[in-house]
Scaffold this motif. Structure first.
Motif, PDB file in Angstrom:
ATOM      1  N   MET A  88       0.847  -1.194   0.000  1.00  0.00           N
ATOM      2  CA  MET A  88       0.000   0.000   0.000  1.00  0.00           C
ATOM      3  C   MET A  88       0.876   1.235   0.000  1.00  0.00           C
ATOM      4  SD  MET A  88      -2.914  -0.327   2.824  1.00  0.00           S
ATOM      5  CE  MET A  88      -3.417  -1.942   3.278  1.00  0.00           C
ATOM      6  N   VAL A  89       0.517   2.192  -0.831  1.00  0.00           N
ATOM      7  CA  VAL A  89       1.127   3.518  -0.705  1.00  0.00           C
ATOM      8  C   VAL A  89       0.094   4.379   0.006  1.00  0.00           C
ATOM      9  CG1 VAL A  89       2.166   5.463  -1.903  1.00  0.00           C
ATOM     10  CG2 VAL A  89       2.304   3.181  -2.900  1.00  0.00           C
ATOM     11  N   LEU A  90       0.405   4.765   1.230  1.00  0.00           N
ATOM     12  CA  LEU A  90      -0.569   5.486   2.041  1.00  0.00           C
ATOM     13  C   LEU A  90      -0.495   6.985   1.768  1.00  0.00           C
ATOM     14  CD1 LEU A  90       0.293   3.654   5.361  1.00  0.00           C
ATOM     15  CD2 LEU A  90      -1.826   3.348   4.048  1.00  0.00           C
ATOM     16  N   GLY A  91      -1.637   7.597   1.661  1.00  0.00           N
ATOM     17  CA  GLY A  91      -1.648   9.038   1.439  1.00  0.00           C
ATOM     18  C   GLY A  91      -2.854   9.689   2.087  1.00  0.00           C
ATOM     19  N   MET A  92      -2.914  11.007   1.918  1.00  0.00           N
ATOM     20  CA  MET A  92      -4.053  11.767   2.429  1.00  0.00           C
ATOM     21  C   MET A  92      -4.762  12.432   1.260  1.00  0.00           C
ATOM     22  SD  MET A  92      -2.354  13.279   5.836  1.00  0.00           S
ATOM     23  CE  MET A  92      -1.233  12.229   6.749  1.00  0.00           C
ATOM     24  N   LEU A  93      -6.087  12.271   1.275  1.00  0.00           N
ATOM     25  CA  LEU A  93      -6.894  12.700   0.122  1.00  0.00           C
ATOM     26  C   LEU A  93      -6.584  14.116  -0.340  1.00  0.00           C
ATOM     27  CD1 LEU A  93     -10.420  11.190   0.755  1.00  0.00           C
ATOM     28  CD2 LEU A  93      -9.106  11.087  -1.374  1.00  0.00           C
ATOM     29  N   ASN A  94      -6.501  15.026   0.610  1.00  0.00           N
ATOM     30  CA  ASN A  94      -6.367  16.410   0.187  1.00  0.00           C
ATOM     31  C   ASN A  94      -4.953  16.774  -0.273  1.00  0.00           C
ATOM     32  OD1 ASN A  94      -5.331  16.183   2.669  1.00  0.00           O
ATOM     33  ND2 ASN A  94      -6.506  17.831   3.637  1.00  0.00           N
ATOM     34  N   GLY A 132      -4.794   6.954  11.716  1.00  0.00           N
ATOM     35  CA  GLY A 132      -6.104   7.233  11.134  1.00  0.00           C
ATOM     36  C   GLY A 132      -6.111   8.341  10.097  1.00  0.00           C
ATOM     37  N   ALA A 133      -5.048   9.122  10.036  1.00  0.00           N
ATOM     38  CA  ALA A 133      -5.020  10.253   9.101  1.00  0.00           C
ATOM     39  C   ALA A 133      -4.953   9.810   7.638  1.00  0.00           C
ATOM     40  CB  ALA A 133      -3.838  11.159   9.417  1.00  0.00           C
ATOM     41  N   TYR A 134      -4.516   8.598   7.394  1.00  0.00           N
ATOM     42  CA  TYR A 134      -4.403   8.138   6.007  1.00  0.00           C
ATOM     43  C   TYR A 134      -5.771   7.706   5.499  1.00  0.00           C
ATOM     44  CZ  TYR A 134       0.580   8.346   6.741  1.00  0.00           C
ATOM     45  OH  TYR A 134       1.837   8.794   7.005  1.00  0.00           O
ATOM     46  N   ASP A 135      -6.211   8.328   4.416  1.00  0.00           N
ATOM     47  CA  ASP A 135      -7.549   7.999   3.934  1.00  0.00           C
ATOM     48  C   ASP A 135      -7.580   7.634   2.455  1.00  0.00           C
ATOM     49  OD1 ASP A 135      -6.939  10.530   3.167  1.00  0.00           O
ATOM     50  OD2 ASP A 135      -8.569  11.510   4.249  1.00  0.00           O
TER      51      ASP A 135
END
Lengths: 479, 417
Positions: A88-94, A132-135
Motif C-alpha cells: 500500500m502507498v498510504l496518502g491523504m486525500l487532500n 487514522g489520518a491516512y484515507d
C-alpha cells in the motif's frame, strides 16, 4: 579460457549466471567477498515491488513490471521464500490524491494487474495499526516479500549445478584486452565480461579504459531496524507512504520469516560505508512514527545499513559497450531486486543478439532449472521428522533455539554448492543467529560445525569477510 | 519408553534440578529434560567462586555448586533426558513435544509442567549500537562459554559495554587470560552489578568503570578496530564533545539478561511486562492449569541460591498439584500491582491457602533509595511494612508478607524517607 566472466555475485550477477547456464557456455562468476550476496543484496528492504513506481517509459519501469511477474515461477524453481502479500502507498486525500492516481495510471500502462485505489475504511480494515489520518492508498496485490540473499544463493547454487564456476575472495584489479579476449588480473581469460559489480561497477568499467559513455555510480546508504517476530502482525502488508516534497517516507513491512523491517532513510555516502548511525536510525524511527504512532522499538533485534548504487541519470544502465564484448549492468538501485529476473533475461538477449556465430550458441542439454529446496525440519510432520532422524540423527540436534534449526540443516548449508563459508553465511542460509538472541546461544555450536565441515581449526572460521576471525586460538596450551 | 510423568521439568539448570529433587521427594514420578549434554546449565561456565553462600554456607565455584545439585538429583533417581530439546508445549492436552538423538520426536504427557529454562542475554540489537558489524562483538556470556568451556581466546584488547554482573566477571576473567580490558562503560549513573563484583573484578584489576558513558560507534570492517565512547546526558543522549576513540579488537556486551520464555509464550501463558516472566502466584503456578515456573524464567535472580530455592518451591507445588490434581479446586486469585518506586515484583497473584502464615515476595526498586519504607497493603490492611536502607535496583529484595484477610487487590509501594 571462459566464454563469459560475470563480475559481482549479487542477486543480479547470480541470476545472470543462471540464465547463461542454460547454454553450452563456460561461465565464471567472480566476487571480491567471502560469499555471494554480500553487497546491496544482503542489506535492503527485501521486497518485490509491483512496479507502478518507475515510469512506464524507463527501463526500470519495464524491467520491474516484468521481473515481478517472473518471481512466481522463479521462486518455485529455486525454492526461495516469496509471498505476494500486497503493498500500500498510504496518502491523504487532500494532498496525495494526484500522486496516487498518477502511480495508478503508470502501473496500468505497465500492465500491472490487481492495482486499486482504496480509502479509509478499507485501509483501517487491512491495517488496523496505521494512523487514522491516512484515507487514500494505492493497493498493489502483486507486491511481495522475499529473502534477497537466498535468491542470489539459490540462483548461484543452481548455476553451479548447471556448470558455472564460482570464485570468491577474488577482486578484479585489472582487465587487459588481448585480441578478441579479456584477461582479468593476468589470470582469467574470457571472451565476454558482464559487469554486475554494484556500487563498484563504474570502477570495473574504467579498467577497460572506455573511450565513451563513462558511467558514474554514487553510493546511497539506507539504515534499517529489524524487529523480533513478537512484533509480527504490526502490519500485514508492505506499507509505503506517499512521496512528498519533504521527501520519501520509510517502508514498514513483514519479512519473509515473520519479523518486521522498518527503513530505509537515504543519504549520500562513500562506497562500502555500511555503518549505522544514531542520526540515521532516529530519522527512520521518526518517519515510521508518521505511519503509526506506536513502533515497538523495544523489540528491535538488529540494525543494519545497506548501500544502493545510484546511477547518474537515474535509470538502470544495461548495455553492451560498442565494439567490445563487455556488458555493463550498472546503477541497479531500487527496484533492482524486483527487476533482477527480468534484468537477467534482458542481458541474455543483448548477449545473444551480439554472439557470433549465433548458431554456435547451443542449449545446455543438462540444464536443470530446479534447485532442491532446503529442508525445514521444524516445518515437517512428526512422522517425516522421525524418518529424517532415522536417516540422519543430526536432525535431532537442535542447534538454534530461537529459530529451531537442526545441525543437519546447518551441515547442508555448508556442504551444498555455493555453501556457507562463514557464520553469517550460515545465518543467511538457514538462520541460526538471525533470531532474537542473535547467535548468543548457537554461535559457539555453529563455529564448531563450520570448522568440522570445512576441515579447519576454530580460529580459522570467519564471521563474515575473509579473515574476519571470531576466535584467536586455544587458550589452554602455552608453548 | 515411559512417556507419561506426574511432573515434567524443562531445563536442567539449578532451578530445574531443585524442582526435580523436590518433586520426587514428594512422591511424584519426575522427568527432567536438558537440551545440552550436561546438567547444571550456565553454572558449568561460571568457574569463578561466590556461589552457595546462602544455600551451603560455603563459597563454591559454579561447577562445584552444580556438582552438589547433580549429586542430589542422582540420589533422588529422577529420570533425566539429556541432549533433548522441548520444541512444543501443548498445555491444553498436558503434553510436550521433544526432539532428541536418543528418542527421536516424541510427545510426553505430564500432569504438572515446570518451566525452568533460565534466561538469556540481551544482544546488540536491544541497545541500538551504531556502527559496523564486524567480528569481535560478543555478549559476555557467550564470551564466557568460548573461554571457559571451549578454551578459546576471544581477543587481545577488550572494551566492555554495560556493567551487569557477567560483564564485570568477564572483565576479570579476560584480564586473567592475558587480555587488556581498557574500560567498562555504563550508561546509567550506577552499575547494576553486585557491589562485591565491582570491587573484586574492576577495582582490583585497575579497570576503569565509566559511569554515564556509552559506546556510540563500533569501528572495523573484518574485526573490531575500536569503539567511540561518549558521556551521556540525563536523557541518555551522547554528548558530542565528549566523544573519544578507544582502540580495541573486542567489544563485550553486558547489557542485561532476559527470562527465556519462547516456550512459555507458545504455550499461551501471559508474560508480565515488568519481570518479563510469566505471571505467577506465590506457589509459582502460572495462570495456565498445571504449569509452574521457577528460577530465571520468572525474573532474573541475583544469586543462584535464590534460583534453587525458587526451583524447590515450584517442584513442591507441582508435585502436590500432580498428586491432588483431580480433587483440587482453584481459588480466586488476588492481584498484586506495582506502586511507587517499584521496577518489578513477584508473585503477581496471590491464592489464599492455609499451608502457611506468610508468603514470599521479591521485588526490585526502580531507582537508588538511601532510606525507604516498603509497604505491602490493600485498602483494608497492611500486610508488610519495613524501613530499609540503601535500596538498589541491582539487588532484589525478599519480603515475607502476611496473607490478607480480604480478597482485595494488593499494592506495593516504596516511599522515600
Amino acid at each position: 579460457m571462459y566464454d563469459v566472466a560475470i563480475i559481482g555475485a549479487g542477486v543480479v550477477g547470480s541470476l545472470i549466471a543462471r540464465e547463461f547456464s542454460r547454454f553450452n557456455l563456460s561461465c565464471i562468476l567472480l566476487d571480491k567477498e567471502n560469499d555471494v550476496a554480500c553487497g546491496a543484496t544482503k542489506a535492503n528492504t527485501a521486497l518485490i515491488h509491483a512496479g507502478y513506481d518507475a515510469s512506464y517509459k524507463s527501463l526500470k519501469g519495464k524491467l520491474n513490471a516484468r521481473g515481478n511477474q517472473l518471481y512466481t515461477k522463479l521462486s518455485e524453481e529455486l525454492n526461495f521464500p516469496f509471498k505476494r502479500i500486497g503493498s500500500m502507498v498510504l496518502g491523504m486525500l487532500n494532498e496525495d490524491r494526484e500522486t496516487i492516481e498518477r502511480l495508478f495510471e503508470n502501473g496500468v500502462k505497465l500492465g500491472i494487474k490487481d492495482l486499486k485505489i482504496i480509502y479509509k475504511d478499507e485501509i483501517n480494515r487491512l491495517e488496523p495499526n496505521v494512523d487514522g489520518a491516512y484515507d487514500i492508498a494505492l493497493f498493489a496485490a502483486t507486491a511481495g516479500i522475499t529473502e534477497p540473499w537466498e535468491i542470489a544463493i539459490s540462483a548461484c547454487e543452481n548455476a553451479m549445478n548447471n556448470g558455472v564456476e564460482l570464485r570468491l575472495n577474488y577482486e578484479v584489479c585489472s582487465i587487459e584486452k588481448q585480441g578478441d579476449q579479456f584477461i582479468i588480473n593476468s589470470d582469467i581469460q574470457t571472451k565476454w565480461i558482464i559487469n554486475c559489480a554494484g556500487v563498484h561497477a563504474d570502477e570495473i568499467f574504467s579498467l577497460i579504459e572506455p573511450t565513451q559513455n563513462i558511467i558514474s555510480i554514487s553510493p546511497r546508504k539506507g539504515e534499517y531496524f529489524l524487529l523480533d517476530k513478537k512484533a509480527g502482525g504490526l502490519v500485514n502488508h508492505i506499507l509505503f507512504t506517499c512521496p512528498t516534497s519533504v521527501g520519501k517516507g520509510v517502508v514498514i513491512s513483514p519479512t519473509a520469516h515473520g519479523n518486521i523491517i522498518i527503513g530505509p532513510n537515504s543519504e549520500w555516502t562513500e562506497k562500502d560505508d555500511t555503518k549505522t548511525t544514531f542520526a540515521g536510525l532516529d530519522e527512520v524511527l521518526m518517519k515510521s512514527r508518521g505511519v503509526m504512532k506506536k513502533i515497538p522499538v523495544d523489540l528491535n533485534i538488529a540494525n543494519f545499513a545497506g548501500i544502493r548504487a545510484e546511477p547518474e541519470l537515474g535509470d538502470f544502465i544495461i548495455e553492451k559497450v560498442p565494439d567490445s564484448n563487455f556488458i555493463n549492468v550498472a546503477g541497479i538501485k531500487s527496484p533492482g531486486l524486483s527487476a533482477s529476473p527480468a534484468i537477467a533475461e534482458y542481458v541474455l538477449d543483448i548477449f545473444r543478439s551480439a554472439y557470433e556465430p549465433i548458431d554456435k550458441l547451443l542449449p545446455n542439454p543438462d540444464f536443470n532449472p530446479v534447485r532442491p529446496s532446503r529442508i525445514n525440519f521444524m516445518g515437517l510432520s512428526d512422522e517425516d521428522q522421525n524418518k529424517l532422524i532415522e536417516e540422519n540423527p543430526a536432525y535431532a540436534h537442535i542447534v538454534c533455539r530461537c529459530e529451531q534449526i537442526s545441525e543437519a540443516e546447518i551441515v547442508d548449508a555448508v556442504r551444498r554448492k555455493c555453501g556457507a563459508r562463514s557464520m553469517n553465511g550460515v545465518k543467511r542460509r538457514v538462520r541460526p543467529g538471525a533470531g532474537r538472541c542473535q547467535g548468543g546461544f548457537c554461535g559457539p555450536k555453529v563455529i564448531e560445525i563450520i570448522a568440522r565441515e570445512l576441515g579447519v581449526s576454530l580460529e580459522e572460521v570467519d564471521f563474515e569477510k575473509n579473515d574476519s576471525k571470531v576466535l584467536m586460538g586455544d587458550n589452554r596450551y602455552e608453548e | 519408553m515411559k512417556n507419561s510423568f506426574d511432573v515434567v521439568i524443562i531445563g536442567g539448570g539449578p532451578a530445574g534440578i531443585a524442582a526435580a529433587i523436590e518433586s520426587k521427594a514428594n512422591g511424584a514420578s519426575t522427568l527432567i529434560i536438558e537440551r545440552d549434554a550436561f546438567l547444571g546449565g550456565i553454572l558449568n561456565q561460571c568457574i569463578h567462586n561466590g556461589f552457595g553462600l546462602t544455600r551451603y554456607n560455603e563459597e563454591l565455584t559454579g561447577p562445584e555448586y552444580a556438582e552438589r545439585e547433580i549429586n542430589q538429583l542422582t540420589r533422588a533417581e529422577v529420570t533425566v533426558y539429556k541432549n533433548t530439546m522441548v520444541v512444543t508445549i501443548d498445555a491444553k492436552e498436558h503434553r510436550i513435544k521433544i526432539v532428541s538423538k536418543d528418542y527421536g520426536v516424541l510427545w510426553i504427557n505430564y500432569t504438572s509442567l515446570v518451566l525452568a529454562m533460565g534466561c538469556r542475554e540481551r544482544a546488540r540489537g536491544s541497545v541500538i549500537l551504531p556502527g559496523k558489524r564486524p567480528a569481535g562483538v560478543f555478549t559476555a556470556g557467550t564470551a564466557q562459554f568460548y573461554i571457559n568451556i571451549m578454551g578459546q581466546k576471544i581477543g587481545n584488547t577488550v572494551f566492555v559495554l554495560g556493567s551487569g554482573d557477567i560483564g564485570l566477571i568477564m572483565a576479570r576473567r579476560l584480564s586473567l587470560e592475558g587480555c587488556k580490558v581498557i574500560g567498562v562503560a555504563e550508561i546509567r549513573s550506577f552499575s547494576s552489578g553486585l557491589n562485591r563484583n565491582i570491587a573484586q573484578c574492576l577495582e582490583d584489576y585497575s579497570i576503569p568503570l565509566m559511569l554515564e558513558h556509552t559506546v556510540v560507534e563500533v569501528h572495523g570492517d573484518s574485526r573490531v578496530t575500536g569503539v567511540t565512547v561518549a558521556r551521556v546526558n540525563e536523557r541518555y543522549e551522547p554528548i558530542e564533545s565528549t566523544k573519544a576513540f578507544y582502540a580495541c579488537d573486542t567489544l563485550l556486551l553486558s547489557v542485561g539478561l532476559i527470562p527465556e520464555n519462547e516456550l512459555t509464550v507458545q504455550a499461551g501463558i501471559k508474560l508480565d511486562a515488568y519481570t518479563k516472566g510469566p505471571v505467577v502466584n506465590q506457589e509459582l503456578e502460572t495462570e495456565v492449569d498445571g504449569v509452574f515456573a521457577c528460577g530465571n524464567v520468572t525474573f532474573v535472580h541475583d544469586l543462584v541460591d535464590y534460583v534453587s530455592a525458587s526451583g524447590k518451591r515450584a517442584g513442591h507445588a507441582a508435585a502436590l498439584y500432580a498428586l491432588e490434581a483431580e480433587t483440587r479446586q482453584r481459588e480466586m486469585a488476588i492481584s498484586v500491582s506495582l506502586g511507587s518506586n517499584i521496577a518489578m515484583l513477584m508473585p503477581q497473584r496471590i491464592v489464599k491457602q492455609n499451608r502457611s502464615e506468610a508468603f514470599e515476595m521479591m521485588l526490585r526498586v526502580s531507582k537508588r533509595i538511601e532510606k525507604g519504607k516498603i509497604i505491602v497493603s490493600n485498602d483494608r490492611e497492611i500486610l508488610y511494612t519495613a524501613i530499609r536502607s540503601y535500596l538498589s535496583p541491582g539487588e532484589a529484595i525478599t519480603l515475607s508478607v502476611n496473607y490478607p484477610n480480604f480478597n482485595l487487590p494488593i499494592k506495593v509501594n516504596v516511599i522515600e524517607l
